[in-house]
Write a protein that holds these residues in place. Sequence first.
Motif, PDB file in Angstrom:
ATOM      1  N   UNK A 255       0.827  -1.213   0.000  1.00  0.00           N
ATOM      2  CA  UNK A 255       0.000   0.000   0.000  1.00  0.00           C
ATOM      3  C   UNK A 255       0.863   1.265   0.000  1.00  0.00           C
ATOM      4  N   UNK A 256       2.023   1.195  -0.643  1.00  0.00           N
ATOM      5  CA  UNK A 256       2.972   2.301  -0.590  1.00  0.00           C
ATOM      6  C   UNK A 256       2.409   3.598  -1.178  1.00  0.00           C
ATOM      7  N   UNK A 257       1.466   3.476  -2.090  1.00  0.00           N
ATOM      8  CA  UNK A 257       0.879   4.669  -2.722  1.00  0.00           C
ATOM      9  C   UNK A 257      -0.228   5.290  -1.875  1.00  0.00           C
ATOM     10  N   UNK A 258      -0.601   4.629  -0.807  1.00  0.00           N
ATOM     11  CA  UNK A 258      -1.624   5.169   0.089  1.00  0.00           C
ATOM     12  C   UNK A 258      -0.972   6.084   1.120  1.00  0.00           C
ATOM     13  N   UNK A 259      -1.779   6.839   1.851  1.00  0.00           N
ATOM     14  CA  UNK A 259      -1.251   7.850   2.783  1.00  0.00           C
ATOM     15  C   UNK A 259      -0.926   7.304   4.167  1.00  0.00           C
ATOM     16  N   UNK A 260      -1.069   5.996   4.355  1.00  0.00           N
ATOM     17  CA  UNK A 260      -0.806   5.413   5.670  1.00  0.00           C
ATOM     18  C   UNK A 260       0.697   5.339   5.932  1.00  0.00           C
ATOM     19  N   UNK A 261       1.094   5.621   7.183  1.00  0.00           N
ATOM     20  CA  UNK A 261       2.503   5.445   7.527  1.00  0.00           C
ATOM     21  C   UNK A 261       2.729   4.043   8.094  1.00  0.00           C
ATOM     22  N   UNK A 262       3.986   3.722   8.380  1.00  0.00           N
ATOM     23  CA  UNK A 262       4.330   2.362   8.806  1.00  0.00           C
ATOM     24  C   UNK A 262       3.629   1.972  10.105  1.00  0.00           C
ATOM     25  N   UNK A 263       3.567   2.894  11.083  1.00  0.00           N
ATOM     26  CA  UNK A 263       2.974   2.572  12.378  1.00  0.00           C
ATOM     27  C   UNK A 263       1.485   2.254  12.255  1.00  0.00           C
ATOM     28  N   UNK A 264       0.809   2.885  11.314  1.00  0.00           N
ATOM     29  CA  UNK A 264      -0.611   2.593  11.108  1.00  0.00           C
ATOM     30  C   UNK A 264      -0.798   1.195  10.521  1.00  0.00           C
ATOM     31  N   UNK A 265       0.117   0.795   9.644  1.00  0.00           N
ATOM     32  CA  UNK A 265       0.092  -0.587   9.146  1.00  0.00           C
ATOM     33  C   UNK A 265       0.385  -1.567  10.284  1.00  0.00           C
ATOM     34  N   UNK A 266       1.272  -1.179  11.191  1.00  0.00           N
ATOM     35  CA  UNK A 266       1.622  -2.052  12.314  1.00  0.00           C
ATOM     36  C   UNK A 266       0.429  -2.230  13.254  1.00  0.00           C
ATOM     37  N   UNK A 267      -0.326  -1.161  13.496  1.00  0.00           N
ATOM     38  CA  UNK A 267      -1.548  -1.258  14.312  1.00  0.00           C
ATOM     39  C   UNK A 267      -2.531  -2.223  13.656  1.00  0.00           C
TER      40      UNK A 267
END
Length: 352
Positions: A255-267
């Motif tokens: 989802x690199x093109x989305x606005x989420x940062x790494x910590x949000x993916x980790x959550x």
Amino acid sequence: MKEKGRFLKKYRGNECLNCGVPLDVIDRYCHNCGQINTTKKISFKDFFNEFFASIFSYDSRLRHTIVGLLFKPGVVTKEYVEGKRIKYANPFRFYLSVSIIFFIISGLFIDFDTLILEDHEERDKKEAFQVKISSPSLADESNKIDSIAQNKEQEDFVYFNEAQLDTMDMFKAVNSRWKTYKSHYKKTGQLSASLALDSLQHNKSGYTKYLYRRSIRTGDLNENPMELLKFVFNKLPFIIFFFLPFFALTIWLIYVRRSFNYMEHLVFTFHTQTMFFILMGIAILLDQITNSEIASSIAMFVFLFYLYKAMRNFYQQKRAKTIVKFLLVNILFFILASIGSLVAIIGSIFIF
């Protein structure tokens, strides 16, 4: 909220008893350190009222989190990263709590002693069958046993001294030293690395002591490989915990093109893994009640559907894109899981 006990206004002071910051009579808590603004001495009743109030307060967050995770896949994560956090349990803390409970449940119901016994019985049956097939007569069987005993005796006398080892290249020297130590242990049963090295007249370095101990444990694994499985299983909580950040990294790349940062993916990863533990924990208990493995199989399919819905609700993409990324996530997960399992097994051999 109705005020009672130590919270009554008549007990409020003009300064915090903990940090000394000036307070007003309307301040229920210190705005600097968070302590209750009260001068009332603690009583037995106050102590237990506050104790149970804190439990019920956490239970409220716990209830919202569990219900949200169960019936609204991805929604809890979405609200949490958007800032609506007060009603939900901390994802990291909640994951740890659930994982501990899950591994306690699975540890209670997975009987490694029975598996080890079955493994021994199965190998004994295979050996007996092979002897029966390959032994047309008692004389031939006797000759075979004598031959095996002679070969075993020769193996037990494998020995390389330090002078011989010094003439070998590194890999051959390690292999020869390993065989020497393994043979010595089979012959003498010596558990002490120092005494064994004295007997073999080998150098007593940290490396040789370590190698001798490893040769003993590897010999035990050859006799009983289920022990390694038991050891790895006991380390699974730590293995999975350190594996999740790498899995979150793969989701971030997808989802690199989305606005989420790494910590949000980790959550998101913590929430979905927590849900996996909850589903499988319930399934293990149901399997024990029904004496089958149907619930565990169903739970796996339910979780896969749950993961798809969580991705759809959290990342807010169309169905076709979500399906493609769902398949990609699972492929990458199994690749990473295979690599992680291999590393864990190899590492376990060296620390077992």
